[in-house]
Each structure stands twice: as structure tokens, then as C-alpha cells.
Design a protein around this motif. Structure first.
Motif, PDB file in Angstrom:
ATOM      1  N   GLN A  48       0.814  -1.216   0.000  1.00  0.00           N
ATOM      2  CA  GLN A  48       0.000   0.000   0.000  1.00  0.00           C
ATOM      3  C   GLN A  48       0.849   1.269   0.000  1.00  0.00           C
ATOM      4  N   GLU A  49       2.167   1.136   0.261  1.00  0.00           N
ATOM      5  CA  GLU A  49       3.023   2.314   0.322  1.00  0.00           C
ATOM      6  C   GLU A  49       3.539   2.753  -1.047  1.00  0.00           C
ATOM      7  N   ALA A  50       3.280   1.951  -2.088  1.00  0.00           N
ATOM      8  CA  ALA A  50       3.799   2.286  -3.422  1.00  0.00           C
ATOM      9  C   ALA A  50       3.304   3.655  -3.876  1.00  0.00           C
ATOM     10  N   LYS A  51       2.025   3.898  -3.705  1.00  0.00           N
ATOM     11  CA  LYS A  51       1.457   5.182  -4.121  1.00  0.00           C
ATOM     12  C   LYS A  51       2.039   6.323  -3.300  1.00  0.00           C
ATOM     13  N   THR A  52       2.185   6.123  -2.001  1.00  0.00           N
ATOM     14  CA  THR A  52       2.736   7.162  -1.122  1.00  0.00           C
ATOM     15  C   THR A  52       4.156   7.522  -1.536  1.00  0.00           C
ATOM     16  N   ARG A  53       4.964   6.506  -1.860  1.00  0.00           N
ATOM     17  CA  ARG A  53       6.349   6.751  -2.266  1.00  0.00           C
ATOM     18  C   ARG A  53       6.419   7.499  -3.592  1.00  0.00           C
ATOM     19  N   GLU A  93      -1.436   4.111 -10.840  1.00  0.00           N
ATOM     20  CA  GLU A  93      -1.171   4.248 -12.280  1.00  0.00           C
ATOM     21  C   GLU A  93      -1.626   5.600 -12.795  1.00  0.00           C
ATOM     22  N   GLU A  94      -2.817   6.012 -12.369  1.00  0.00           N
ATOM     23  CA  GLU A  94      -3.336   7.299 -12.830  1.00  0.00           C
ATOM     24  C   GLU A  94      -2.478   8.454 -12.319  1.00  0.00           C
ATOM     25  N   ALA A  95      -1.987   8.327 -11.106  1.00  0.00           N
ATOM     26  CA  ALA A  95      -1.157   9.395 -10.528  1.00  0.00           C
ATOM     27  C   ALA A  95       0.155   9.547 -11.283  1.00  0.00           C
ATOM     28  N   ILE A  96       0.849   8.435 -11.523  1.00  0.00           N
ATOM     29  CA  ILE A  96       2.153   8.538 -12.186  1.00  0.00           C
ATOM     30  C   ILE A  96       1.998   8.943 -13.645  1.00  0.00           C
ATOM     31  N   ASN A  97       0.842   8.647 -14.246  1.00  0.00           N
ATOM     32  CA  ASN A  97       0.598   9.075 -15.627  1.00  0.00           C
ATOM     33  C   ASN A  97       0.460  10.587 -15.748  1.00  0.00           C
ATOM     34  N   LYS A  98       0.224  11.260 -14.638  1.00  0.00           N
ATOM     35  CA  LYS A  98       0.126  12.718 -14.639  1.00  0.00           C
ATOM     36  C   LYS A  98       1.456  13.389 -14.306  1.00  0.00           C
ATOM     37  N   PHE A  99       2.484  12.596 -14.060  1.00  0.00           N
ATOM     38  CA  PHE A  99       3.797  13.152 -13.754  1.00  0.00           C
ATOM     39  C   PHE A  99       4.411  13.805 -14.991  1.00  0.00           C
ATOM     40  N   LEU A 100       5.017  14.961 -14.818  1.00  0.00           N
ATOM     41  CA  LEU A 100       5.789  15.595 -15.865  1.00  0.00           C
ATOM     42  C   LEU A 100       7.175  14.947 -15.932  1.00  0.00           C
ATOM     43  N   TRP A 101       7.940  15.298 -16.987  1.00  0.00           N
ATOM     44  CA  TRP A 101       9.279  14.729 -17.121  1.00  0.00           C
ATOM     45  C   TRP A 101      10.139  15.040 -15.903  1.00  0.00           C
ATOM     46  N   THR A 102      10.065  16.277 -15.404  1.00  0.00           N
ATOM     47  CA  THR A 102      10.863  16.637 -14.226  1.00  0.00           C
ATOM     48  C   THR A 102      10.427  15.843 -12.999  1.00  0.00           C
ATOM     49  N   ASP A 103       9.121  15.580 -12.874  1.00  0.00           N
ATOM     50  CA  ASP A 103       8.630  14.769 -11.755  1.00  0.00           C
ATOM     51  C   ASP A 103       9.212  13.368 -11.817  1.00  0.00           C
ATOM     52  N   LEU A 104       9.279  12.816 -13.032  1.00  0.00           N
ATOM     53  CA  LEU A 104       9.740  11.439 -13.199  1.00  0.00           C
ATOM     54  C   LEU A 104      11.199  11.282 -12.788  1.00  0.00           C
ATOM     55  N   TYR A 105      12.065  12.186 -13.314  1.00  0.00           N
ATOM     56  CA  TYR A 105      13.476  11.954 -12.982  1.00  0.00           C
ATOM     57  C   TYR A 105      13.772  12.306 -11.524  1.00  0.00           C
ATOM     58  N   LYS A 106      12.985  13.207 -10.942  1.00  0.00           N
ATOM     59  CA  LYS A 106      13.145  13.469  -9.503  1.00  0.00           C
ATOM     60  C   LYS A 106      12.699  12.263  -8.676  1.00  0.00           C
ATOM     61  N   LEU A 107      11.671  11.549  -9.168  1.00  0.00           N
ATOM     62  CA  LEU A 107      11.230  10.328  -8.497  1.00  0.00           C
ATOM     63  C   LEU A 107      12.333   9.269  -8.541  1.00  0.00           C
ATOM     64  N   VAL A 108      12.958   9.119  -9.712  1.00  0.00           N
ATOM     65  CA  VAL A 108      14.048   8.144  -9.838  1.00  0.00           C
ATOM     66  C   VAL A 108      15.194   8.505  -8.895  1.00  0.00           C
ATOM     67  N   ILE A 109      15.534   9.783  -8.824  1.00  0.00           N
ATOM     68  CA  ILE A 109      16.622  10.218  -7.931  1.00  0.00           C
ATOM     69  C   ILE A 109      16.245   9.974  -6.477  1.00  0.00           C
ATOM     70  N   LYS A 110      15.010  10.235  -6.121  1.00  0.00           N
ATOM     71  CA  LYS A 110      14.551  10.019  -4.748  1.00  0.00           C
ATOM     72  C   LYS A 110      14.629   8.544  -4.363  1.00  0.00           C
ATOM     73  N   GLU A 111      14.376   7.660  -5.340  1.00  0.00           N
ATOM     74  CA  GLU A 111      14.432   6.215  -5.099  1.00  0.00           C
ATOM     75  C   GLU A 111      15.696   5.629  -5.728  1.00  0.00           C
ATOM     76  N   TRP A 112      16.802   6.353  -5.662  1.00  0.00           N
ATOM     77  CA  TRP A 112      17.998   6.013  -6.430  1.00  0.00           C
ATOM     78  C   TRP A 112      18.522   4.610  -6.152  1.00  0.00           C
ATOM     79  N   LYS A 113      18.384   4.126  -4.946  1.00  0.00           N
ATOM     80  CA  LYS A 113      18.919   2.801  -4.621  1.00  0.00           C
ATOM     81  C   LYS A 113      18.292   1.709  -5.492  1.00  0.00           C
ATOM     82  N   LEU A 114      17.080   1.937  -5.990  1.00  0.00           N
ATOM     83  CA  LEU A 114      16.416   0.953  -6.850  1.00  0.00           C
ATOM     84  C   LEU A 114      16.933   1.011  -8.284  1.00  0.00           C
TER      85      LEU A 114
END
Length: 654
Positions: A557-562, A581-602
């Protein structure tokens, strides 16, 4: 309490909440693959019938499982098939207790062409307003108008079914046809539909030649003929009735290549159908390879010779040509040599759809989105977009984004649609039409001056053959005026450029090619396409990796929160009601790469150096095709390198 009693309680709650929306006309329990389900037969009210676009009863399924499996979709299909037409065959309602069930069930349903309206009963229904809101969020948040590529499925292919069936029938008999039209008119879509019709109804071998592929347009005439022969042999060896062209770059004499292709076709019992899409890339006006100025005639002359011999020996061979320009199939000669394609390829256009077909398409898709668009509003959209199906869908997609889901289902009148249509034309539509017109004028230069005269009200000075071509392209109407607001505004923008004569525009060097400004636009469009594909892949990658990591730690259940943690608080609140799915589909390009950086260990093992990844993402975000800024060869080279580095990293996980 027994399972049946618990299911009855759920159905009772739904029945009470459905007051004014559905009438429950029957109930029953059913066992399927070691599971028991509670079922209800829901008869929609008139308002819901219009909103959902249905005219039969709807199956409602209640399930007690906390972890839904795909068998529920199998159960629904089984119940619908055994209802003897009582239930709607492409929509159902599922009430469940799975925290992640909404997205899973909805996606599984889409794979089986069924729209599932999932209701998570962990939060029990309160009343009809609550039920309608949950249905609306699930049903109307999806944009049915927006398509990003060619379509051929029944759910998205509108207005040209009979045309595709007729062309398929003619091609299997050994005919030569063409499908020419302005960009985004639907050429590739109808070609895909024709392929589907041929493969489903006739015994033919189809060879698909996408001329926009680098390894295809880089061939010369002899290598192209040899590659067609090779593709037939490969398809025959694999016992397939369809193959894409398999290019052979080795040198071969033109006569030998022709003779071997002819011999290969004559050996086949079934008809051979060659389909050339994006044929402009192998014409004398090719934006990518000047050699086709000399190879154009030899290729079509020898292919014509093969066709004629096949006809004499009663071995059907067919050709379908799809592209934008009619120019090189209408001129009498190329470099002083008789044009071999002049009498060989017919001048057949894929024109805009009739207004009635556009209206029907908008109304049907609108009902899926909870938008009841009246006839006058539909006609307004059709006229503004020149009855181009792709443009009309883009306009409706803009309206979909600007009408709140909370107020649906709602009625859209012409008065309400007018400001939205005007805004679309100004903000997005004119740019779409401008690219299409600029490309048309580049590949068919005679049309620029003709369109200018029509735009200035001097259409009577244009020769009838050119006016006829412009009408078939959909650029002008029967009254010799530009067809709709999109085209008028786009052409006005083209005319206002400092150098409106396309043939004398400044040239720019891009990637070793000397390109005029229209070809420069094509280069930027290619980069934009690569960027969009890259963004989609990173979006899917981020969702899957974070979801898997959450599952593996027992906190699914924490996937969406993260994921939402990567954006600002105000946007998190706005997206709190959406699925992951609907939430991440609304992410802009900057949101996406910031998400990857935030979860960098993955993602570290995929993207390597974090600084390098972030640097490339910043470059990709600085889009030269969407900003009013100077961009030279160095900018494009840097942009292409950043894209390539990210693409190479992602390629390692394919």
C-alpha cells in the motif's frame, strides 16, 4: 455469517446506493474455479444509459477475496456469454475488497475489451451520489479521445471500415492502389486495418515496407528489389502470411535482383501484396537520401515489369502505396527520364472523413467520457478541425482535460464547446496543422502558391487540377476557402514567417544533413518522438520497480505514497483520489526523474552515475522543439547524445 450471506449484504448495499441510477432486476450466486461470487442484474436508468452508452442490463459481481486474480475477468466473460444477449458485452461492475484491486481489475478488463467499473468496498457505499462519484472517477478519468499512434482496432477505428474492406478485397485480386494524404489523416491506420482484413479473410502473403526506417531508405533500387525477394523467402520458410521487409545491404546487379524477385513471386501460389508506407522517403524529394532521385525510376520501372509479367502468367501481385506527396507520381519525367510510376501508381487520396462520421465518432467517444456532446457542438468541432479525424480527437481530448470529472456526466452544447474549441485552436491545434501544412508544401511545392491564392480569396486564379488536389487533401473546401479554423490559423502563421517561400528558406546543418527549415522541423519531431518513448519507458520502469519493492517488503500500500512523495504537497492532495497508475501518468518529465533520484537505490544499477543521469535528464527537459529559443547544431547534437545515453541504459533491461 456464511459466504452467501456476506455477498448478499454487499449486493444489498449496492442496491440501496444505486437508487436513481440502476434498478436491480435479479440476483444469484455462482461458483467458478473454486470461488463463489454474488451477482446482480442492474438495469440502468435513462440518464445512466446515456452516460455509459449502453442499452442493455449490466452485470454486477461481488467478490470477497482480498487479493483479486484474473479469473474474475474469466468469470465475467463466461456470465456475459451465457446471458444470451441480456448483459452488455463490454462493461461490468465489480465490488471487491482488494486494496490494489481497482487498477488490476480495470487493466485485466481492458486486455479482454471489457470496461470494468471497480468499487473498493473497504470503504462501504453511502448513497447514490457516492456511487455515481466512484463510477465517474473510474469511468471518466480515462481519455478515450487521445491516441498517440496508428489505430486499427474496432474500439478506435472510425469512419473508414468499408473503405478498408474494399481495398483489401481489391488487393487480394492483384491490383495497384494508393493511399495518399496529409500528415495524421490516418494513412497508417487504414493500412493496418487493411492488413487485418487481408489476414483474416484472404489467403495472401503481405510484405510490409516501412520506408521511414533508416535501413530501408538507405537501400538503392537493386538492394530494395533484392530485399523484397528475401522477405518473401523468409516468410515462406517460416510458413507465415505476413512479414516486414528484411533489408539486404550487399551489392547486387539490378537485372539479377529483378529476375530473382520475379522468379520468387511466380513460384508462389497465393497472391503477394507489397505495402509501402511513408513512401515519400524513397522518392526524388526524400528528406533523408538524395540518391533516390536517381534510384526512383529504376526501382518502379523494374517493379512495374515484374507486375506485368505476373499478370500475364496469372500470378496475382498487388501493391499499396501510402504517403503524403502525390507530386512524384504525377510528374511526366524525373531528371529528363520518363516517370515509370506515372501510369503505374494511381492518384488516390485518403481525404477527411464526412462530417456525419466525425459527429458519430465524437458522440460515441464522448459518452464513454461522460460528455454528451450535442449535434451542433460536434459539427462545430468537425468544421474547426477540417473533419480530420485525428485533429477532431485532439480537440475533444483538450475539452476532456478542461471539463472536471466531478461534474460528469454532463451535456455539452455548442455554446459551452465554442470557447474550448477556440482555445484548442489557439493553444494546440494551429501548431498541429502548421506542421502538417509545412510538410505538405515541402513534398509538394506547387501547392504553396495555390493555397496562398485561396487564402487571399483568389481561388479562381488557381488551376482546377491544383484546386482538386487541395480539396482531396482537405486543405480547401468546395468554396475554395481553407477548411476550418485550424488550417486557416496555421497557414496565417506560415505566411507571417520572415521567409514564406519554402523553396528559398535558410538551410541548417543537422547531423551531417543539410536541411531547410521544414526538414529541421522533421528532425525536431523525431527527437520529440524519441523523448516521448523514453518518458513512457521510465514511467513504466519507475512504477514497476517501486511497486515490486513495496510488495517485497510487505508494504504494497506504500507504493502510491512513495511515488507521490516526489511532487509538491499541493499536487499530492490533488492526486490523492487517483490510483497509483493514474497518478504517475500525470507526472511531468521533471517529476519522473526526480522520483528516480529520490528512489535512487532501486535504479542505480540501471542508470549508473547519479550526476550523469541527472545532467542528461536536465538536457532532455530543455526541449528545443517546444521553447521559443535559439537552437543550433550543437544544441541538437547535445540533446541527441543525452537521449542516446538514457536509451542505452534502459536497453540493458530489455
Amino acid at each position: 455469517m456464511s459466504i452467501q450471506a456476506q455477498l448478499d449484504t454487499i449486493v444489498d448495499s449496492f442496491s440501496k446506493s444505486a437508487n436513481g441510477l440502476f434498478e436491480i432486476t435479479g440476483r444469484y450466486h455462482a461458483a467458478f474455479e473454486q470461488g463463489i461470487y454474488g451477482c446482480a442484474i442492474a438495469k440502468p436508468t435513462k440518464r445512466m444509459r446515456l452516460a455509459l452508452g449502453v442499452d442493455r442490463e449490466i452485470l454486477v459481481v461481488a467478490s470477497l477475496f482480498s487479493d483479486q486474480q484474473q479469473r474474475i475477468i474469466k468469470f465475467i466473460k463466461n456470465e456475459i456469454e451465457n446471458s444470451f444477449g441480456r448483459f452488455e458485452n463490454n462493461i461490468a461492475i465489480v465490488i471487491h475488497f482488494d486494496p490494489e484491486g481497482n487498477s488490476k481489475i480495470r487493466n485485466w478488463g481492458r486486455d479482454q475489451s471489457i470496461s470494468i467499473l471497480p468499487i473498493n468496498f473497504n470503504s462501504p457505499l453511502v448513497n447514490s451520489v457516492d456511487l455515481e462519484k466512484r463510477i465517474s472517477v473510474e469511468l471518466y478519468s480515462h481519455d478515450p479521445f487521445d491516441v498517440t499512434g496508428p489505430v486499427s482496432d474496432d474500439a478506435n477505428f472510425y469512419g473508414r471500415r468499408d473503405e478498408a474492406i474494399d481495398l483489401a478485397r481489391k488487393l487480394q485480386r492483384g491490383q495497384i492502389r494508393s493511399c495518399l494524404g496529409i500528415r495524421k489523416i490516418g494513412k497508417t491506420s487504414i493500412i493496418n486495418r487493411i492488413l487485418k482484413e487481408i489476414q483474416g479473410n484472404y489467403s495472401c502473403m503481405c510484405i510490409m515496407v516501412d520506408c521511414s526506417r533508416d535501413d530501408v531508405f538507405e537501400l538503392d533500387a537493386a538492394k530494395m528489389l533484392n530485399s523484397l525477394r528475401n522477405s518473401i523467402d523468409i516468410a515462406a520458410t517460416d510458413l507465415k502470411n505476413y512479414s516486414i521487409i528484411v533489408p539486404i545491404s550487399s551489392e547486387i546487379d539490378l537485372k539479377i535482383a529483378r529476375d530473382e524477385l520475379e522468379e520468387t513471386i511466380l513460384r508462389r501460389e497465393e497472391p503477394i501484396v507489397f505495402i509501402f508506407d511513408e513512401v515519400d522517403y524513397i522518392t526524388p524529394g526524400s528528406p533523408t537520401r538524395q540518391a533516390w532521385r536517381t534510384d526512383f525510376n529504376p526501382f518502379w520501372r523494374n517493379l512495374r515489369s515484374i507486375y506485368q509479367e505476373c499478370d500475364r502468367q496469372r500470378r496475382p501481385m498487388s501493391i499499396l502505396v501510402g504517403g503524403v506527396s502525390t507530386y512524384w507520381f504525377t510528374v511526366e519525367s524525373v531528371d529528363g527520364i520518363e516517370n515509370a510510376a506515372l501510369a503505374f501508381i494511381p492518384e488516390e487520396f485518403l481525404s477527411p472523413m464526412p462530417e456525419g462520421a466525425i459527429v458519430a465518432m465524437i458522440k460515441r467517444l464522448g459518452r464513454i467520457a461522460g460528455l454528451e456532446v450535442d449535434d451542433e457542438a460536434c459539427k462545430m468541432i468537425a468544421r474547426a478541425t477540417g473533419s480530420m479525424p485525428y485533429w477532431a480527437r485532439k480537440c475533444c481530448s483538450y475539452m476532456h482535460r478542461n471539463i472536471s470529472v466531478q461534474e460528469r456526466p454532463c451535456h455539452i452544447t455548442a455554446k459551452r464547446a465554442e470557447p474550448l474549441v477556440d482555445s484548442f485552436v489557439a493553444e494546440e491545434g494551429s501548431a498541429i496543422a502548421e506542421v502538417a501544412l509545412s510538410h505538405l508544401f515541402r513534398v509538394h511545392p506547387l501547392l504553396m502558391d495555390a493555397t496562398t491564392k485561396c487564402f487571399e480569396g483568389k481561388g479562381h486564379l488557381v488551376s482546377e487540377p491544383l484546386r482538386r488536389v487541395l480539396r482531396k487533401y482537405g486543405v480547401i473546401s468546395i468554396s475554395n476557402e481553407l477548411s476550418g479554423a485550424m488550417l486557416s490559423r496555421a497557414f496565417s502563421a506560415i505566411k507571417s514567417e520572415p521567409k514564406s517561400d519554402l523553396s528559398t528558406r535558410d538551410e541548417i546543418i543537422v547531423g551531417g544533413l543539410r536541411l531547410n527549415l521544414d526538414e529541421w522541423a522533421e528532425e525536431l519531431a523525431t527527437l520529440g518522438k524519441r523523448r516521448n518513448l523514453l518518458e513512457r519507458r521510465i514511467r513504466d520502469l519507475a512504477l514497476n520497480f517501486i511497486r515490486f519493492d513495496a510488495l517485497s517488503t510487505g508494504r504494497a500500500q506504500e507504493a502510491k505514497t512513495r511515488i507521490l512523495a516526489a511532487i509538491v504537497e499541493s499536487r499530492r492532495t490533488e492526486m490523492s483520489h487517483l490510483t497509483v497508475e493514474e497518478a504517475i501518468n500525470k507526472f511531468l518529465w521533471t517529476d519522473l526523474y526526480k522520483l528516480v533520484i529520490k528512489e535512487w537505490k532501486l535504479f542505480e544499477k540501471i542508470f549508473g552515475d547519479r550526476v550523469d543521469f541527472e545532467s542528461n535528464c536536465v538536457i532532455v527537459n530543455d526541449r528545443p522543439d517546444t521553447h521559443a529559443k535559439d537552437a543550433d547544431q550543437a544544441d541538437v547534437a547535445l540533446y541527441r547524445r543525452a537521449l542516446q545515453r538514457l536509451e542505452e541504459r534502459l536497453a540493458k533491461i530489455q
